[in-house]
Design a protein around this motif. Structure first.
Motif: not given
Length: 403
Positions: A113-119, A155-160, A174-176
């Protein structure tokens, strides 16, 4: 207990400050004060010169400085070192928490749920959230804070995420490898390849640490080893989400790879405890998570009695521990985890510094960075004795008075 400030050289810019009339000072230097691990000095004073501590001792022996602050009988402690948080996110999970606390089934996606909101969030929105929670933590005495990515999982969302975090703290992780995202649900190996390849390449320039959630339903021991080893090859130092929900290989893997910290440590075998006690890997305990999920408490007493180094941190995140308050975690550790007030304050300061492999923070002793908190109380014990009360009165970070 008011604080008063007087200038002795009004025409010049102050370069040094003495804080006197401190009822009790936690130095975390056993060569000072009462000789205990927290090095407690009664009726103390501290001299700040620039961004570091220049002198500590009895108030009556304090040297003259450009600037003088009367602590008014308050206690002083090192700035809290929060060595585990997840602040780069959007949204919250109020409904999930409410259902859990109400005993109702809840089928939403948790971390997903948080992943979707963060993206879906913009960079300015994420940066504003990080700044908000850092300011919230500062008001509660935190002067050093580690934070992680892990809610982007592309890649894009973890880098930002690590780039945004890097603008706010030097302690970026970094917690990919937080979870396997839905789009890789049927091919975890491909996601591990992404985490150790293109995603790592994009994130490594902004991070100091690499972390992995080594747990059933996340990443197993072999996957975690591959991820951490790849990070080491890129110059990132390992930390591990270990043994939170079940017994598993996380703690022993952390020790094997000389990780700075094994975090959570809720379900430990005797071998896990022994390994931690005979290593430089800190056991970072996160009682906010157990409080917010009604899970079993970590056994701090068992770890301390075995000789392990223990840190206390908040695990501030929107799902399982939405608190930025180290004082709250201190109170939980004393009440429910078998720690004494002295052990808890040490673990929330010097212990957190050890979990970040830092010698310059977590203590109030000559040469250390001038991170200091005054409490509206005569003793650090009040952090556990008066839970939930906003006791932080003033905060210096790097010699600058922030509150």
């Amino acid at each position: 207990m008011s604080i008063t400030t007087t200038m002795t050289a009004a025409t010049t810019t102050p370069t040094s400050t003495v804080i006197t009339n401190i009822a009790s000072l936690v130095t975390n230097d056993s060569s000072l004060g009462d000789g205990t691990p927290i090095g407690l000095i009664q009726d103390a004073a501290v001299v700040i010169d620039g961004d570091h501590i220049a002198w500590v001792g009895e108030s009556s022996k304090a040297p003259a400085t450009d600037n003088a602050v009367d602590a008014g009988g308050r206690a002083a402690v090192p700035g809290f070192v929060d060595s585990h948080s997840h602040l780069v996110f959007a949204g919250d999970r109020t409904e999930e928490f409410n259902a859990r606390m109400s005993g109702r089934a809840y089928s939403a996606g948790g971390i997903r749920t948080t992943v979707a909101a963060t993206r879906a969030a913009t960079d300015p929105e994420l940066a504003a959230n990080v700044a908000r929670y850092l300011a919230e933590a500062l008001r509660q005495g935190t002067t050093t804070l580690e934070t992680k990515s892990g809610y982007g999982l592309t890649v894009q969302d973890e880098a930002r995420a690590v780039r945004i975090a890097c603008d706010h703290t030097d302690e970026v992780t970094y917690l990919g490898a937080h979870i396997v995202p839905p789009e890789y649900a049927d091919d975890a190996a491909a996601y591990v390849a992404l985490v150790t390849g293109e995603m790592l390449d994009a994130c490594a320039p902004y991070a100091r640490w690499i972390d992995v959630f080594c747990e059933q339903g996340a990443f197993d021991g072999d996957q975690a080893r591959a991820i951490l080893t790849a990070g080491l090859a890129q110059g990132l130092q390992p930390r591990v989400h270990a043994n939170q929900l079940s017994y598993g290989p996380g703690v022993l893997l952390a020790v094997e790879l000389d990780a700075a910290s094994a975090d959570h440590c809720t379900h430990l075998t005797d071998a896990d405890v022994d390994a931690l006690a005979h290593s430089d890997t800190v056991a970072t305990l996160l009682p906010g998570a157990e409080f917010s999920t009604r899970a079993d408490w970590p056994d701090a007493r068992r770890l301390l009695d075995a000789g392990a180094t223990v840190a206390l941190s908040t695990d501030c995140n929107p799902g399982s521990s939405f608190t930025s308050s180290v004082p709250f975690c201190i109170a939980l550790a004393v009440r429910d985890m078998g720690m004494t007030p002295d052990e808890a304050i040490w673990s929330a300061t010097a212990g957190g510094a050890a979990a970040l492999r830092r010698q310059d923070i977590g203590r109030v002793t000559p040469g250390a960075r001038a991170d200091l908190v005054l409490l509206d109380a005569p003793s650090h014990v009040h952090l556990a004795y008066r839970p939930g009360v906003p006791l932080v009165s003033s905060v210096w970070r790097g010699g600058v008075r922030m509150l």
